[in-house]
Design a protein around this motif. Sequence first.
Motif, PDB file in Angstrom:
ATOM      1  N   PHE A  19     -12.956  36.271 -30.807  1.00  0.00           N
ATOM      2  CA  PHE A  19     -12.903  37.735 -30.795  1.00  0.00           C
ATOM      3  C   PHE A  19     -14.359  38.209 -31.151  1.00  0.00           C
ATOM      4  CE2 PHE A  19      -8.332  37.251 -30.943  1.00  0.00           C
ATOM      5  CZ  PHE A  19      -7.685  38.476 -31.134  1.00  0.00           C
ATOM      6  N   GLY A  20     -15.320  37.697 -30.348  1.00  0.00           N
ATOM      7  CA  GLY A  20     -16.783  38.093 -30.549  1.00  0.00           C
ATOM      8  C   GLY A  20     -17.310  37.118 -31.321  1.00  0.00           C
ATOM      9  N   PHE A  21     -18.756  37.375 -31.549  1.00  0.00           N
ATOM     10  CA  PHE A  21     -19.534  36.697 -32.514  1.00  0.00           C
ATOM     11  C   PHE A  21     -19.406  36.918 -33.952  1.00  0.00           C
ATOM     12  CE2 PHE A  21     -22.975  35.828 -35.046  1.00  0.00           C
ATOM     13  CZ  PHE A  21     -23.440  34.307 -34.824  1.00  0.00           C
ATOM     14  N   GLN A  22     -19.328  38.042 -34.532  1.00  0.00           N
ATOM     15  CA  GLN A  22     -19.358  38.440 -35.755  1.00  0.00           C
ATOM     16  C   GLN A  22     -18.062  38.109 -36.530  1.00  0.00           C
ATOM     17  OE1 GLN A  22     -20.390  42.302 -36.807  1.00  0.00           O
ATOM     18  NE2 GLN A  22     -21.633  41.570 -38.680  1.00  0.00           N
ATOM     19  N   ARG A  23     -17.973  37.527 -37.650  1.00  0.00           N
ATOM     20  CA  ARG A  23     -16.808  37.425 -38.307  1.00  0.00           C
ATOM     21  C   ARG A  23     -16.343  38.762 -38.803  1.00  0.00           C
ATOM     22  NH1 ARG A  23     -18.341  37.078 -43.463  1.00  0.00           N
ATOM     23  NH2 ARG A  23     -19.444  35.199 -43.395  1.00  0.00           N
ATOM     24  N   GLN A  24     -14.849  39.010 -38.472  1.00  0.00           N
ATOM     25  CA  GLN A  24     -14.286  40.359 -38.877  1.00  0.00           C
ATOM     26  C   GLN A  24     -13.508  40.269 -40.222  1.00  0.00           C
ATOM     27  OE1 GLN A  24     -11.800  41.395 -35.556  1.00  0.00           O
ATOM     28  NE2 GLN A  24     -13.481  40.633 -33.832  1.00  0.00           N
ATOM     29  N   GLU A  25     -13.396  41.495 -40.481  1.00  0.00           N
ATOM     30  CA  GLU A  25     -12.712  41.807 -41.788  1.00  0.00           C
ATOM     31  C   GLU A  25     -11.291  40.990 -41.635  1.00  0.00           C
ATOM     32  OE1 GLU A  25     -11.313  45.688 -44.652  1.00  0.00           O
ATOM     33  OE2 GLU A  25     -12.631  45.857 -42.784  1.00  0.00           O
ATOM     34  N   GLY A  26     -10.846  40.441 -42.461  1.00  0.00           N
ATOM     35  CA  GLY A  26      -9.576  39.792 -42.546  1.00  0.00           C
ATOM     36  C   GLY A  26      -9.614  38.206 -42.355  1.00  0.00           C
ATOM     37  N   THR A  27     -10.562  37.753 -41.573  1.00  0.00           N
ATOM     38  CA  THR A  27     -10.977  36.385 -41.094  1.00  0.00           C
ATOM     39  C   THR A  27     -11.199  35.736 -42.415  1.00  0.00           C
ATOM     40  OG1 THR A  27     -13.370  36.664 -40.907  1.00  0.00           O
ATOM     41  CG2 THR A  27     -11.887  36.813 -38.881  1.00  0.00           C
ATOM     42  N   GLU A  28     -10.562  34.481 -42.296  1.00  0.00           N
ATOM     43  CA  GLU A  28     -10.469  33.397 -43.396  1.00  0.00           C
ATOM     44  C   GLU A  28     -11.963  32.934 -43.917  1.00  0.00           C
ATOM     45  OE1 GLU A  28      -8.209  29.323 -44.675  1.00  0.00           O
ATOM     46  OE2 GLU A  28      -8.122  30.198 -42.742  1.00  0.00           O
ATOM     47  N   ARG A  29     -12.456  33.028 -45.063  1.00  0.00           N
ATOM     48  CA  ARG A  29     -13.454  32.283 -45.536  1.00  0.00           C
ATOM     49  C   ARG A  29     -13.289  31.029 -45.969  1.00  0.00           C
ATOM     50  NH1 ARG A  29     -17.933  35.943 -47.112  1.00  0.00           N
ATOM     51  NH2 ARG A  29     -17.513  38.018 -46.351  1.00  0.00           N
ATOM     52  N   VAL A  30     -14.360  30.152 -46.007  1.00  0.00           N
ATOM     53  CA  VAL A  30     -14.418  28.891 -46.525  1.00  0.00           C
ATOM     54  C   VAL A  30     -14.516  28.963 -47.945  1.00  0.00           C
ATOM     55  CG1 VAL A  30     -15.237  26.627 -45.939  1.00  0.00           C
ATOM     56  CG2 VAL A  30     -14.921  28.181 -44.237  1.00  0.00           C
ATOM     57  N   ASP A  31     -13.583  28.241 -48.614  1.00  0.00           N
ATOM     58  CA  ASP A  31     -13.791  28.049 -49.914  1.00  0.00           C
ATOM     59  C   ASP A  31     -14.385  26.571 -50.382  1.00  0.00           C
ATOM     60  OD1 ASP A  31     -13.648  27.999 -52.639  1.00  0.00           O
ATOM     61  OD2 ASP A  31     -11.374  27.890 -52.673  1.00  0.00           O
ATOM     62  N   VAL A  32     -15.460  26.719 -50.795  1.00  0.00           N
ATOM     63  CA  VAL A  32     -16.147  25.368 -51.178  1.00  0.00           C
ATOM     64  C   VAL A  32     -16.609  25.123 -52.592  1.00  0.00           C
ATOM     65  CG1 VAL A  32     -17.435  25.213 -48.852  1.00  0.00           C
ATOM     66  CG2 VAL A  32     -18.287  26.388 -50.575  1.00  0.00           C
ATOM     67  N   SER A  33     -15.676  25.855 -53.377  1.00  0.00           N
ATOM     68  CA  SER A  33     -15.893  25.871 -54.726  1.00  0.00           C
ATOM     69  C   SER A  33     -15.776  24.434 -55.375  1.00  0.00           C
ATOM     70  CB  SER A  33     -14.945  26.865 -55.516  1.00  0.00           C
ATOM     71  OG  SER A  33     -13.573  26.711 -55.317  1.00  0.00           O
ATOM     72  N   ALA A  34     -14.452  23.607 -54.578  1.00  0.00           N
ATOM     73  CA  ALA A  34     -14.485  22.290 -55.158  1.00  0.00           C
ATOM     74  C   ALA A  34     -15.277  21.477 -54.478  1.00  0.00           C
ATOM     75  CB  ALA A  34     -12.770  22.172 -55.026  1.00  0.00           C
ATOM     76  N   GLY A  35     -16.124  21.758 -53.673  1.00  0.00           N
ATOM     77  CA  GLY A  35     -16.809  20.926 -52.908  1.00  0.00           C
ATOM     78  C   GLY A  35     -16.612  21.073 -51.500  1.00  0.00           C
ATOM     79  N   PRO A  36     -17.249  20.414 -50.572  1.00  0.00           N
ATOM     80  CA  PRO A  36     -17.150  20.438 -49.032  1.00  0.00           C
ATOM     81  C   PRO A  36     -15.710  19.886 -49.033  1.00  0.00           C
ATOM     82  CG  PRO A  36     -18.633  18.750 -49.423  1.00  0.00           C
ATOM     83  CD  PRO A  36     -18.530  19.442 -50.711  1.00  0.00           C
ATOM     84  N   PRO A  37     -15.154  20.463 -47.569  1.00  0.00           N
ATOM     85  CA  PRO A  37     -13.838  20.083 -47.097  1.00  0.00           C
ATOM     86  C   PRO A  37     -13.998  18.596 -46.859  1.00  0.00           C
ATOM     87  CG  PRO A  37     -14.215  22.155 -46.133  1.00  0.00           C
ATOM     88  CD  PRO A  37     -15.583  21.629 -46.918  1.00  0.00           C
ATOM     89  N   PRO A  38     -12.917  17.937 -46.754  1.00  0.00           N
ATOM     90  CA  PRO A  38     -12.864  16.170 -46.124  1.00  0.00           C
ATOM     91  C   PRO A  38     -13.487  16.225 -44.719  1.00  0.00           C
ATOM     92  CG  PRO A  38     -10.906  17.126 -46.528  1.00  0.00           C
ATOM     93  CD  PRO A  38     -11.647  18.289 -47.169  1.00  0.00           C
ATOM     94  N   LYS A  39     -14.073  15.214 -44.322  1.00  0.00           N
ATOM     95  CA  LYS A  39     -14.457  15.321 -42.913  1.00  0.00           C
ATOM     96  C   LYS A  39     -13.576  14.843 -42.004  1.00  0.00           C
ATOM     97  CE  LYS A  39     -19.437  13.818 -43.757  1.00  0.00           C
ATOM     98  NZ  LYS A  39     -20.323  13.218 -43.576  1.00  0.00           N
ATOM     99  N   LYS A  40     -13.315  15.172 -41.115  1.00  0.00           N
ATOM    100  CA  LYS A  40     -12.382  14.782 -39.926  1.00  0.00           C
ATOM    101  C   LYS A  40     -12.720  13.513 -39.434  1.00  0.00           C
ATOM    102  CE  LYS A  40     -10.947  19.371 -38.406  1.00  0.00           C
ATOM    103  NZ  LYS A  40     -10.776  20.220 -37.328  1.00  0.00           N
TER     104      LYS A  40
END
Length: 379
Positions: A19-40
Amino acid sequence: MTLARTFLLVVEYDGTNYFGFQRQEGTERVDVSAGPPPKKKAHQASTNMSVSGRAARRAGAPPITIQDQLEMALVRLTGNNLAQLRVRGAGRTDKGVHATGQVVAFDYHPQQSEDDADGNNGDKKRRKDKQAQQHQDTSLFQGASRSEELWKIRRAINSRLPKDIAVRSCRLLPPPQPGGRPFEARHDVQSKRYTYRLRFHRKKVILIAGDEGLNMQVISPICQSGPHTLRHAHDPSNIWICPWALDQELIQKVCHLLQGQHDFSSFVVKCDRRSRDNNIDLKRFSVSFKDAVNIEDDDGADKNDMVNSDDIPCKATFTLETGGFRRQMVRRLIGFVVDVARGQCSLDNIDEILKGSDEAALQVNAAPACGLCLSKVEY
């Protein structure tokens, strides 16, 4: 306090599923308050696919954008949160638009040591894991001071992106001068270049026998056959298969007339027609043509002998360049060129359209997003 370091990426992407380049209102933000997500795992990262817009709507998920994907990759890589990263692009391409030269900047903040961040009484396991991540990130980004090491950052980001987005290059920007402002990927742009590709039938007039032995000029039937005599099974997603036959000479003439300083209000979306100054110097509006018959199998077998010599389609590549495009401006310019070249709109109307009135704007249609590509940004 360690200062942030600003990195500049040149990014390419197939915008079909986004849906284009720019993040849109309502898109999910990444929560890193507990550290980076586990690697794939490696095999998961290599087969990572983007979620199509249609699938996202069916699932009720927020729309996915290019910025979302880049931010998720950078959060996983750096451990920084979105406020620290400040990911910003040079151009906010629309839904379905592609890029080969999008410029993206982000800030990297070296992670605090665990002793500074959590004190000496923090959880030991969490401290150990975080220190290991910090060591990996620090060694990767500290090496960026040497240009020959920047490919490692590019590789690390690409390994966390879906296959339809790729970082072409990466460089570290020098810090701003004392009292100076930091680099801004969008506001510091001097010029942008877009390309638009379409395939079409050349308009061809043939003579047929009429009443009383008189010859009549008519449009060749192949010109009215629509897109299905132009498409191929392995067509790329970045070309518009135009359903109408076009006059090649008129295409060149309209491009020449629209190049230069004009009021382009009729070629922008309605909300920008009065709120912005649309008197723009379109420095370049050129077009090149090529016979679209170079189709080969994987084994190199030439298929050109399957195309009738009088039915050879044509591929047009438009190049437009200026310092400030407006929303949908390029697509509307291409749409107008196509409408004139197919006989839907008269070239005599161009002066009226360049007056920029709302009535004139009704004569302008936007070409599909699929053929449009942001190819270069200059600073």
